[in-house]
Design an enzyme around this catalytic site. Structure first.
Site, short mmCIF file in Angstrom:
data_model
loop_
_atom_site.label_atom_id
_atom_site.label_comp_id
_atom_site.label_asym_id
_atom_site.label_seq_id
_atom_site.Cartn_x
_atom_site.Cartn_y
_atom_site.Cartn_z
N ASN A 1 0.84 -1.20 0.00
CA ASN A 1 0.00 0.00 0.00
C ASN A 1 0.88 1.25 0.00
OD1 ASN A 1 -2.75 -0.98 0.13
ND2 ASN A 1 -2.26 -1.77 2.18
N ASP B 1 9.73 -7.16 2.01
CA ASP B 1 9.79 -6.73 3.40
C ASP B 1 11.21 -6.24 3.65
OD1 ASP B 1 8.15 -6.39 5.72
OD2 ASP B 1 9.54 -7.74 6.74
N THR B 2 11.32 -5.14 4.36
CA THR B 2 12.61 -4.49 4.57
C THR B 2 12.86 -4.28 6.05
OG1 THR B 2 12.51 -3.33 2.46
CG2 THR B 2 13.90 -2.35 4.15
N PHE C 1 11.36 8.04 1.58
CA PHE C 1 10.41 7.78 2.67
C PHE C 1 11.13 7.04 3.79
CE2 PHE C 1 9.62 3.18 2.31
CZ PHE C 1 10.25 2.92 1.11
N GLY C 2 10.37 6.75 4.83
CA GLY C 2 10.90 5.94 5.94
C GLY C 2 12.15 6.56 6.55
N TYR C 3 13.17 5.76 6.71
CA TYR C 3 14.40 6.19 7.37
C TYR C 3 15.36 6.90 6.41
CZ TYR C 3 12.92 2.92 11.08
OH TYR C 3 12.23 2.27 12.07
N ARG D 1 16.31 -2.41 -1.85
CA ARG D 1 15.16 -2.83 -2.67
C ARG D 1 15.56 -2.89 -4.14
NH1 ARG D 1 12.31 0.69 -1.31
NH2 ARG D 1 11.69 -0.27 0.66
P1 IMP Z 1 8.32 -2.61 5.19
O1 IMP Z 1 9.10 -3.36 4.20
O2 IMP Z 1 7.28 -1.75 4.54
O3 IMP Z 1 7.77 -3.47 6.28
O4 IMP Z 1 9.34 -1.59 5.82
C1 IMP Z 1 9.80 -1.64 7.14
C2 IMP Z 1 10.24 -0.27 7.60
O5 IMP Z 1 11.41 0.10 6.91
C3 IMP Z 1 9.22 0.84 7.41
O6 IMP Z 1 9.28 1.70 8.52
C4 IMP Z 1 9.69 1.54 6.18
O7 IMP Z 1 9.38 2.89 6.20
C5 IMP Z 1 11.20 1.33 6.26
N1 IMP Z 1 11.72 1.27 4.90
C6 IMP Z 1 11.46 0.32 3.96
N2 IMP Z 1 12.11 0.61 2.82
C7 IMP Z 1 12.81 1.76 3.06
C8 IMP Z 1 13.64 2.58 2.25
O8 IMP Z 1 13.90 2.33 1.06
N3 IMP Z 1 14.16 3.67 2.85
C9 IMP Z 1 13.91 4.00 4.14
N4 IMP Z 1 13.11 3.30 4.93
C10 IMP Z 1 12.56 2.18 4.38
#
Ligand code: IMP
Length: 192
Positions: free
Chosen positions: A9, A69-70, A149-151, A178
């Protein structure tokens, strides 16, 4: 052209991944495939969560799909937050909350080594296949940049003097966790 549903999403992820895959497969988002709601992510490994998300879509659509998943693994925090990176600052927390918590926990720490790891689970006719990507770097002491986004604003990849949030998308995609996992997915899809 083969069609794959991307089980996310997250608009940023959709943009990043579509950018790399559009010449090989047609990517459909969850909403385009008529799915809505929160996909469960309750496993304790990246592989487990990627499988859980891809399975969720496959069970509802019967279509080939993939999920990623990250996790952000920080050396000084013994690999935390890792698979719990999304909920690091608590359930339903924002990207900002997570960054604030990370900057707080890392205050005064000299070892700032960290890596992002992504696992993609491709589900073809119900059979899972995994692709992994990783990027090493450092946690910055404050936010830099507005992209991504995110970190991203507090992660600086090795061999660069800027954070992920200061890079154009093509550059981030070229070196990111990714991006590297997607490159492996692309190589596999090209063999089909
Ligand atoms: P998920 O893969 O969406 O579960 O990501 C886990 C966490 O890692 C979330 O808080 C995301 O915002 C962060 N995250 C995932 N991919 C990235 C990225 O490419 N850059 C920064 N934060 C990321």
């Amino acid at each position: 052209m083969k069609k794959l549903i991307f089980a996310t999403n997250n608009k940023h992820k959709l943009l990043e991944v579509s950018e790399m895959l559009h010449s090989i497969v047609k990517i459909e988002s969850l909403s385009e495939s008529g799915l809505s709601g929160e996909i469960p992510e309750t496993a304790d490994t990246l592989e487990g969560n990627a499988l859980q998300k891809a399975t969720w879509v496959y069970e509802r659509t019967g279509m080939d799909c993939f999920a990623d998943d990250t996790g952000l693994e920080v050396e000084a925090l013994d690999g935390r937050p890792g698979v719990y990176s999304a909920r690091y600052a608590g359930e339903h927390c924002s990207f900002d909350d997570n960054i604030n918590k990370m900057l707080g926990e890392m205050e005064g720490k000299t070892n700032r080594r960290a890596c992002f790891r992504t696992v993609i689970c491709l589900m073809e006719k119900g059979v899972p296949r995994y692709f992994e990507g990783r990027v090493d770097g450092e946690i910055l002491t404050e936010r830099h940049g507005k992209e991504g986004f995110g970190y991203d604003p507090i992660f600086m990849p090795d061999r660069f003097a800027v954070s992920f949030a200061e890079m154009p998308l093509e550059v981030k995609n070229h070196i990111s966790h990714r991006g590297r996992a997607v490159a492996k997915l692309v190589a596999y899809l090209k063999t089909l």
